[in-house]
Write a protein that holds these residues in place. Structure first.
Motif, PDB file in Angstrom:
ATOM      1  N   PRO A   1       0.843  -1.390  -0.031  1.00 18.75           N
ATOM      2  CA  PRO A   1       0.092  -0.250   0.099  1.00 18.75           C
ATOM      3  C   PRO A   1       0.741   1.262   0.046  1.00 18.75           C
ATOM      4  CG  PRO A   1      -0.801  -1.481   1.639  1.00 18.75           C
ATOM      5  CD  PRO A   1       0.303  -2.093   1.187  1.00 18.75           C
ATOM      6  N   GLY A   2       0.553   2.354  -0.951  1.00 15.79           N
ATOM      7  CA  GLY A   2       1.259   3.422  -0.889  1.00 15.79           C
ATOM      8  C   GLY A   2       2.240   3.574  -1.968  1.00 15.79           C
ATOM      9  N   LEU A   3       2.620   2.571  -2.578  1.00 14.24           N
ATOM     10  CA  LEU A   3       3.638   2.317  -3.601  1.00 14.24           C
ATOM     11  C   LEU A   3       3.039   2.076  -4.973  1.00 14.24           C
ATOM     12  CD1 LEU A   3       6.891   2.302  -4.343  1.00 14.24           C
ATOM     13  CD2 LEU A   3       6.377  -0.353  -3.956  1.00 14.24           C
ATOM     14  N   TYR A   4       3.462   3.130  -5.952  1.00 13.55           N
ATOM     15  CA  TYR A   4       2.871   2.996  -7.202  1.00 13.55           C
ATOM     16  C   TYR A   4       4.003   3.073  -8.382  1.00 13.55           C
ATOM     17  CZ  TYR A   4      -1.335   5.102  -4.614  1.00 13.55           C
ATOM     18  OH  TYR A   4      -2.245   5.296  -3.609  1.00 13.55           O
ATOM     19  N   PHE A   5       3.589   2.555  -9.464  1.00 16.53           N
ATOM     20  CA  PHE A   5       4.559   2.597 -10.491  1.00 16.53           C
ATOM     21  C   PHE A   5       3.753   3.211 -11.668  1.00 16.53           C
ATOM     22  CE2 PHE A   5       6.452  -0.597  -7.609  1.00 16.53           C
ATOM     23  CZ  PHE A   5       7.802  -0.009  -8.015  1.00 16.53           C
ATOM     24  N   ILE A   6       4.248   4.092 -12.533  1.00 15.47           N
ATOM     25  CA  ILE A   6       3.616   4.506 -13.745  1.00 15.47           C
ATOM     26  C   ILE A   6       4.429   5.021 -14.891  1.00 15.47           C
ATOM     27  CG2 ILE A   6       1.652   5.887 -12.178  1.00 15.47           C
ATOM     28  CD1 ILE A   6       3.478   8.493 -12.560  1.00 15.47           C
ATOM     29  N   GLY A   7       4.105   4.952 -16.252  1.00 11.79           N
ATOM     30  CA  GLY A   7       4.809   5.200 -17.329  1.00 11.79           C
ATOM     31  C   GLY A   7       5.406   4.052 -17.698  1.00 11.79           C
ATOM     32  N   GLU A   8       6.796   4.277 -18.375  1.00  5.50           N
ATOM     33  CA  GLU A   8       7.484   3.332 -19.193  1.00  5.50           C
ATOM     34  C   GLU A   8       7.879   2.242 -18.165  1.00  5.50           C
ATOM     35  OE1 GLU A   8      11.543   3.464 -21.913  1.00  5.50           O
ATOM     36  OE2 GLU A   8      10.789   5.268 -21.059  1.00  5.50           O
ATOM     37  N   CYS A   9       8.172   2.612 -16.975  1.00  7.47           N
ATOM     38  CA  CYS A   9       8.844   1.349 -16.211  1.00  7.47           C
ATOM     39  C   CYS A   9       7.710   0.204 -15.919  1.00  7.47           C
ATOM     40  CB  CYS A   9       9.008   2.074 -14.907  1.00  7.47           C
ATOM     41  SG  CYS A   9       7.746   2.502 -13.570  1.00  7.47           S
ATOM     42  N   VAL A  10       6.470   0.541 -16.273  1.00  4.88           N
ATOM     43  CA  VAL A  10       5.544  -0.858 -16.270  1.00  4.88           C
ATOM     44  C   VAL A  10       5.573  -1.419 -17.578  1.00  4.88           C
ATOM     45  CG1 VAL A  10       3.107  -1.298 -15.870  1.00  4.88           C
ATOM     46  CG2 VAL A  10       4.042   0.932 -14.730  1.00  4.88           C
ATOM     47  N   ASP A  11       5.014  -2.732 -17.573  1.00  6.24           N
ATOM     48  CA  ASP A  11       5.172  -3.602 -18.622  1.00  6.24           C
ATOM     49  C   ASP A  11       4.044  -3.237 -19.357  1.00  6.24           C
ATOM     50  OD1 ASP A  11       5.344  -5.647 -20.529  1.00  6.24           O
ATOM     51  OD2 ASP A  11       4.310  -7.087 -19.154  1.00  6.24           O
ATOM     52  N   VAL A  12       4.044  -2.033 -19.946  1.00  4.59           N
ATOM     53  CA  VAL A  12       2.658  -1.640 -21.130  1.00  4.59           C
ATOM     54  C   VAL A  12       3.784  -0.930 -21.971  1.00  4.59           C
ATOM     55  CG1 VAL A  12       0.945  -0.159 -21.571  1.00  4.59           C
ATOM     56  CG2 VAL A  12       0.937  -1.675 -19.440  1.00  4.59           C
ATOM     57  N   THR A  13       3.765  -1.016 -23.249  1.00  2.11           N
ATOM     58  CA  THR A  13       4.643  -0.430 -24.298  1.00  2.11           C
ATOM     59  C   THR A  13       3.831  -0.281 -25.581  1.00  2.11           C
ATOM     60  OG1 THR A  13       6.665  -1.774 -23.472  1.00  2.11           O
ATOM     61  CG2 THR A  13       6.600  -0.573 -25.536  1.00  2.11           C
ATOM     62  N   GLY A  14       3.542   1.073 -25.761  1.00  5.37           N
ATOM     63  CA  GLY A  14       2.893   1.631 -27.253  1.00  5.37           C
ATOM     64  C   GLY A  14       3.743   1.419 -28.183  1.00  5.37           C
ATOM     65  N   TRP A  15       2.886   1.391 -29.442  1.00  3.97           N
ATOM     66  CA  TRP A  15       3.347   1.522 -30.783  1.00  3.97           C
ATOM     67  C   TRP A  15       4.062   2.819 -30.666  1.00  3.97           C
ATOM     68  CZ3 TRP A  15      -1.276  -0.057 -34.276  1.00  3.97           C
ATOM     69  CH2 TRP A  15      -1.352  -1.492 -34.132  1.00  3.97           C
ATOM     70  N   LEU A  16       4.715   3.252 -31.873  1.00  5.02           N
ATOM     71  CA  LEU A  16       5.280   4.308 -32.320  1.00  5.02           C
ATOM     72  C   LEU A  16       4.284   5.593 -32.801  1.00  5.02           C
ATOM     73  CD1 LEU A  16       8.464   5.851 -33.133  1.00  5.02           C
ATOM     74  CD2 LEU A  16       7.855   4.915 -35.375  1.00  5.02           C
ATOM     75  N   GLY A  17       4.167   6.673 -32.393  1.00  5.73           N
ATOM     76  CA  GLY A  17       3.630   7.569 -32.882  1.00  5.73           C
ATOM     77  C   GLY A  17       2.596   8.476 -31.781  1.00  5.73           C
ATOM     78  N   GLY A  18       3.161   8.405 -30.529  1.00  8.14           N
ATOM     79  CA  GLY A  18       2.394   9.332 -29.510  1.00  8.14           C
ATOM     80  C   GLY A  18       1.809   8.156 -28.440  1.00  8.14           C
ATOM     81  N   TYR A  19       1.834   7.107 -28.850  1.00  9.78           N
ATOM     82  CA  TYR A  19       1.299   6.143 -27.810  1.00  9.78           C
ATOM     83  C   TYR A  19       1.750   6.239 -26.631  1.00  9.78           C
ATOM     84  CZ  TYR A  19      -1.435   4.569 -32.209  1.00  9.78           C
ATOM     85  OH  TYR A  19      -2.127   4.408 -33.172  1.00  9.78           O
ATOM     86  N   ASN A  20       3.132   6.078 -26.385  1.00 11.46           N
ATOM     87  CA  ASN A  20       3.795   5.987 -25.174  1.00 11.46           C
ATOM     88  C   ASN A  20       3.679   7.094 -24.287  1.00 11.46           C
ATOM     89  OD1 ASN A  20       5.293   2.964 -25.216  1.00 11.46           O
ATOM     90  ND2 ASN A  20       5.810   3.915 -27.019  1.00 11.46           N
ATOM     91  N   PHE A  21       3.461   8.208 -24.893  1.00 12.82           N
ATOM     92  CA  PHE A  21       3.305   9.403 -24.188  1.00 12.82           C
ATOM     93  C   PHE A  21       1.724   9.368 -23.415  1.00 12.82           C
ATOM     94  CE2 PHE A  21       6.924  12.072 -26.224  1.00 12.82           C
ATOM     95  CZ  PHE A  21       7.515  12.462 -24.901  1.00 12.82           C
ATOM     96  N   GLN A  22       0.961   9.079 -24.339  1.00 12.31           N
ATOM     97  CA  GLN A  22      -0.552   8.954 -23.679  1.00 12.31           C
ATOM     98  C   GLN A  22      -0.410   7.670 -22.748  1.00 12.31           C
ATOM     99  OE1 GLN A  22      -3.014  10.723 -24.669  1.00 12.31           O
ATOM    100  NE2 GLN A  22      -3.998   9.700 -22.747  1.00 12.31           N
ATOM    101  N   TRP A  23       0.370   6.774 -22.644  1.00 13.69           N
ATOM    102  CA  TRP A  23       0.272   5.859 -21.747  1.00 13.69           C
ATOM    103  C   TRP A  23       1.011   6.541 -20.283  1.00 13.69           C
ATOM    104  CZ3 TRP A  23      -1.646   2.371 -18.908  1.00 13.69           C
ATOM    105  CH2 TRP A  23      -1.030   1.855 -17.872  1.00 13.69           C
ATOM    106  N   ALA A  24       1.824   7.278 -20.772  1.00 13.97           N
ATOM    107  CA  ALA A  24       2.432   8.325 -19.442  1.00 13.97           C
ATOM    108  C   ALA A  24       1.363   9.232 -19.110  1.00 13.97           C
ATOM    109  CB  ALA A  24       3.682   9.245 -20.079  1.00 13.97           C
TER     110      ALA A  24
END
Length: 387
Positions: free
Chosen positions: A350-373
């Motif tokens: 509890p209280g520990l969070y992970f966000i953005g690129e360090c999570v096992d979610v990777t987008g296509w090229l073209g703005g997808y990874n910023f939207q995941w952020a």
């Protein structure tokens, strides 16, 4: 020093979370400047989102994990924020949105939102041991120990180490018992030794495919191998030792074109035929590689079928990729099975969070990874405000 919320990482996800999160949040980063990957992205124009964002455009061991965050904070939501800051933008192909002026406009937006939320951004801070003292998370720094009731890890992946990228997020996850999936470079050029050195600088439309979907975009020949959007996209699905399938001039029905050519200009050489549909340098290369001698009149139906297949399914086996040095993102990361998809909080911590690129979610090229952020940061920020 004590604070209620501490965010590690002043990149896209970390700053955005601070701007949406509770007042008094502290953001810590070892870099001299915030959001450096935002600044250099998109050739300095920042492809800040994609209007076609959907869960199917992301790779993860759990393809459903990103659905909640992406639905709760969409590309249209971030675009509305961009417009509220009067940042001029334009749409390129395939739903990609870019700044008209400079990526610095997005950096300024993120900093302005963080300031509005009364967040404090501390740069040039050395981050050491991260732990928990029984009541608070603790982070050792060169300026002393910071303690916080909630810790958000937004330090990114391993891509582009010259920008300061490290595997810190993965080490923190493992420190608290969270699993981390295998990581590797993604959205990265392929290497082929000097095989294509004579074609360096040449760009052609192709449809490229590894073990995933085919991407119909440009392919760029380099002194080291193959790059361009089509190759970068395919790299996220490729594994060492595997082949790539490349369709040259993918809108061309090669069998029909060869038959029409044989009828209309039977004396035309095969090399000249290719040069009428492909760049001359590439036509010369293919003619030599495929041993295309003679003219169109000499083509049998069997030869037309074989040549058509070779041009629409050109099989290439890379020696490797350029690695994290030039990879736009890191594939893999903190295992999503350890996180709550609605809040990005670690289920067991509890209280520990992970966000953005360090999570096992990777987008296509073209703005997808910023939207995941943006989306993952927004999901986390909502949880922080509600806590």
């Amino acid at each position: 020093m004590e604070t209620s919320t501490l965010i590690l990482g002043a990149g896209a996800a970390g700053l955005f979370c601070a701007g949406l999160g509770p007042p008094g949040t502290v953001v810590l980063d070892h870099a001299a400047r915030p959001a450096e990957k935002v600044r250099i992205s998109g050739g300095g124009r920042c492809n800040f989102t994609n209007l076609g964002t959907r869960p199917e455009s992301f790779l993860s061991r759990n393809p459903h994990f990103a659905k909640s965050a992406l639905a709760s904070y969409t590309a249209r939501d971030f675009l509305a924020l961009v417009e509220s800051h009067r940042v001029p933008w334009h749409e390129k192909t395939l739903g990609q949105l870019f700044c008209d002026r400079s990526s610095k406009d997005i950096v300024a937006l993120l900093l302005a939102e963080a300031e509005r939320a009364r967040a404090e951004v501390r740069l040039r801070a050395t981050i050491g041991e991260v732990g928990h003292d029984g009541t608070r998370f603790t982070v050792e720094t060169d300026r002393g120990t910071l303690r916080a009731r909630r810790l958000v890890v937004a330090t990114g992946g391993k891509s582009i180490p010259r920008m300061g990228a490290t595997g810190l997020a993965y080490r923190i996850a493992e420190r608290f018992g969270l699993p981390v999936t295998d990581t590797r470079p993604a959205l990265v050029p392929f290497t082929f030794g000097d095989r294509f050195a004579d074609l360096a600088g040449l760009s052609v439309p192709v449809a490229a495919q590894a073990r995933g979907p085919a991407f119909a975009e440009a392919m760029l020949f380099t002194h080291r191998g193959l790059s361009g959007p089509a190759m970068l996209q395919a790299s996220s699905y490729w594994r060492e030792g595997e082949e790539l399938a490349v369709a040259l001039a993918p809108d061309t029905d090669w069998a029909e074109a060869l038959r029409e050519g044989r009828k209309a200009a039977p004396r035309q050489s095969l090399k000249a035929f290719l040069a009428s549909r492909l760049p001359a340098r590439l036509a010369d290369y293919l003619a030599a590689e495929m041993e295309l001698n003679g003219n169109l009149a000499g083509l049998s139906e069997a030869r037309i079928t074989a040549l058509s297949r070779a041009l629409s399914d050109w099989r290439l086996r890379p020696t490797g990729t350029e690695g994290y040095r030039t990879a736009e993102v890191t594939l893999g990361g903190v295992d999503t099975k350890a996180l709550d998809s609605r809040t990005m909080e670690a289920k067991a911590v509890p209280g520990l969070y992970f966000i953005g690129e360090c999570v096992d979610v990777t987008g296509w090229l073209g703005g997808y990874n910023f939207q995941w952020a943006w989306s993952s940061a927004a999901a986390c920020a909502r949880a922080l405000r509600a806590d």
